[in-house]
Design an enzyme around this catalytic site. Structure first.
Site, mmCIF file in Angstrom:
data_model
loop_
_atom_site.group_PDB
_atom_site.id
_atom_site.type_symbol
_atom_site.label_atom_id
_atom_site.label_comp_id
_atom_site.label_asym_id
_atom_site.label_seq_id
_atom_site.Cartn_x
_atom_site.Cartn_y
_atom_site.Cartn_z
ATOM 1 N N LYS A 156 -24.048 129.582 40.557
ATOM 2 C CA LYS A 156 -23.300 129.461 39.959
ATOM 3 C C LYS A 156 -22.210 131.022 40.615
ATOM 4 O O LYS A 156 -22.881 131.182 41.070
ATOM 5 C CB LYS A 156 -23.589 130.317 38.492
ATOM 6 C CG LYS A 156 -23.911 129.066 37.315
ATOM 7 C CD LYS A 156 -23.999 129.567 36.490
ATOM 8 C CE LYS A 156 -25.439 129.097 35.347
ATOM 9 N NZ LYS A 156 -24.129 128.003 34.993
ATOM 10 N N ARG A 183 -30.959 121.014 30.375
ATOM 11 C CA ARG A 183 -31.632 119.432 29.082
ATOM 12 C C ARG A 183 -32.981 118.512 29.924
ATOM 13 O O ARG A 183 -33.695 118.146 29.086
ATOM 14 C CB ARG A 183 -30.179 118.396 29.898
ATOM 15 C CG ARG A 183 -30.131 118.376 31.214
ATOM 16 C CD ARG A 183 -28.344 117.742 31.308
ATOM 17 N NE ARG A 183 -28.038 118.727 31.073
ATOM 18 C CZ ARG A 183 -26.347 118.343 31.206
ATOM 19 N NH1 ARG A 183 -26.115 116.794 31.488
ATOM 20 N NH2 ARG A 183 -25.625 118.832 31.285
#
Ligand code: BES
Ligand code: MN
Ligand code: ZN
Length: 494
Positions: free
Chosen positions: A271, A346
């Site tokens: 990130k 996920r």
């Protein structure tokens, strides 16, 4: 701080603050009228002079200047018409804060208006408001520690319903506060193994069963997705499995599943600075909400067996980290091509959902700080809600009438399924930017074993950048209140 019930408000007992609900307009409730009479109209004059609106969230502190043993009156707006549970929660939260900030240590409150809610719900909302409004996370503060503290908060009321409301409010507020504490803990202190230890301690205190799967056990389970996400960190992943069993016969099994990435660097798809990395300790908020919810089930007498499963891992970047292009095999045998190591939530949920479905859960609900796309769609406060079962979705939305949380149903369009079809594997873990919250949900659906399932993407509301009526900055505990209200509604459906 103790919260207790007291038969009635006495204006002749010394107390630092008296809380009175005030609706817009000139009329006062019975306690307010009594205070006004004893102050020879000074209360109504003060409200008039200050143009007090009576809106929810507004308070005014009025000193009694020695004319009453009650040192100050804290009026709190309750709005027009019948107040909702969230109106009462907010009104009592801001009142408690106003009393504290004025230096009150002892507080007495008039009874909350019951409106259409009934007494139990009204007291419960007020108690939740007081506790959550006064919540602070101070573990690491050594300087400027707040000195003002409310020590007693008594509320007028002595019915059984009020008593039940107080007990339920305490249980729910304790659960939400636990979720906030966990989210606020820095990632260096709260890593998967530590979260598992806290879950074990919490479980034994709350009479829950708790099984923790370490990497060796996860290997045996074939949980290749959570293992891949966790392998870049020296803090090993854990799959935490809590079970609540009701006192009487169980009316079915519900599975609650939470994403608990104790820190999300993004991994190899690191990130960038400026993307809120310092808040990524909150990427375990779904797991925190599940653990917290489990602690309140007994107090609310939930008649279902509830499986709480928390997928805990730290998404780090190192020589052992998983990579873009890697192919993983999830617990259900499906293969996944990693497009982005930052779409890790996920992956851990894939294995956790399969695991929970195979534990015999008849319905699955997962909570996850899953996508930035959910924040783009619904803003900082909205939860994107997905589901394969309309009754589940409807009941979750209905639960928000009580919890006050903002859930918004979103589509699971089959046409978008091709966006996550893999090239070398069955699936890929990112469908790109467009509809990013939807494709993430479609990905999760692949691991639900055909069970009725709902997914709450809480990326926005799990963390607050600014203070609101009953949450400060930081972890909010979002989801706990809705899950509990949902379970209670289901129980009441008979
Ligand atoms: N934990 C993040 C989602 C998130 C973002 C939560 C901001 C709270 C605030 C998640 O793991 C993530 O990185 N998602 C990616 C997915 C993408 C790579 C497909 C995202 O949303 O950008
Ligand atoms: Mn991520
Ligand atoms: Zn994440």
């Amino acid at each position: 701080m103790d919260i207790d019930l007291l038969p009635a408000v006495s204006l002749d007992r010394e107390v630092d603050a008296l809380v009175i609900p005030v609706a817009p307009g000139p009329s006062l409730d019975p306690t307010g009228s009594e205070v006004d009479a004893r102050l020879e109209g000074a209360l109504s004059a003060a409200l008039r002079d200050a143009d007090f609106s009576g809106k929810v969230g507004k308070t005014m502190v009025i000193p009694t200047l020695g004319r009453l043993p009650v040192r100050r009156v804290v009026v709190t707006g309750i709005g027009d018409g019948a107040p909702t549970a969230d109106d009462l929660r907010r009104a009592w939260a801001v009142a408690a804060r106003a009393a504290r900030d004025a230096g009150a240590r002892s507080v007495v409150s008039a009874a909350p208006p019951t409106g259409d809610l009934g007494e139990e719900r009204a007291y419960r909302a007020a108690v939740e408001g007081v506790r959550l409004g006064l919540y602070e996370f101070l573990e690491y503060r050594t300087l400027d520690r707040p000195e003002k503290r409310v020590e007693r908060f008594d509320i007028a009321g002595e019915s059984d319903a009020a008593r039940r409301g107080l007990a339920a409010g305490e249980a729910v507020a304790a659960a939400v506060s636990l979720a906030r504490d966990l989210v606020n803990q820095p990632a260096d202190a709260l890593y998967p193994e530590r979260l598992a230890a806290i879950a074990q301690e919490t479980a034994s205190a709350a009479g829950l069963e708790c099984v923790v799967h370490d990497p060796a056990a996860l290997q045996d389970l074939g949980a290749g997705a959570i293992l891949a996400v966790g392998k870049g960190s020296v803090r090993e992943p854990r799959l935490i499995h809590l079970t609540y069993r009701p006192r009487g016969t169980s009316r079915g099994t519900i599975g609650l599943v939470g994403k608990a990435i104790t820190f999300d660097t993004g991994g190899v798809n690191l990130k960038p600075t400026g993307s809120g990395l310092e808040h990524m300790k909150s990427d375990m908020a779904g797991g925190a909400a599940v653990l917290a919810t489990m602690t309140a089930l007994a107090a609310l007498d939930v008649p279902f067996t509830v499986c709480g499963v928390i997928a805990a891992a730290e998404n780090m970047l190192s020589g052992t980290a998983f990579r873009p292009g890697d192919v993983l095999r999830a617990m259900n045998g499906k293969t996944i091509e990693v497009i982005s190591t930052d779409a890790e939530g996920r992956l851990v949920l894939a294995d956790a959902l399969t695991y929970t479905a195979r534990q015999g859960a008849e319905a699955l609900i997962d909570l996850a700080t899953l996508t930035g796309a959910a924040i783009i769609a619904l803003g900082q406060q909205g939860t994107a809600l997905y589901g394969t079962d309309q009754a589940l979705v409807d009941d979750l939305v209905a639960a928000t009438a009580w919890s006050g949380e903002k859930l918004w149903p979103m589509p699971l369009w089959d046409e978008y399924r091709e966006l996550i079809r893999g090239d070398v594997a069955d699936l890929k873990n990112s469908g790109g930017r467009a509809g990013g919250s939807i494709t993430a949900a479609l990905f999760l659906r692949e691991f639900t074993e055909g069970k009725p399932w709902a997914h709450l993407d809480i990326a926005g509301p799990a963390w607050a950048d600014k203070v609101s009526d009953y949450a400060g900055k930081g972890g909010t505990g979002h989801g706990v209140s809705t899950l509990l209200a949902f379970l209670e509604r289901r129980a009441a459906q008979g």
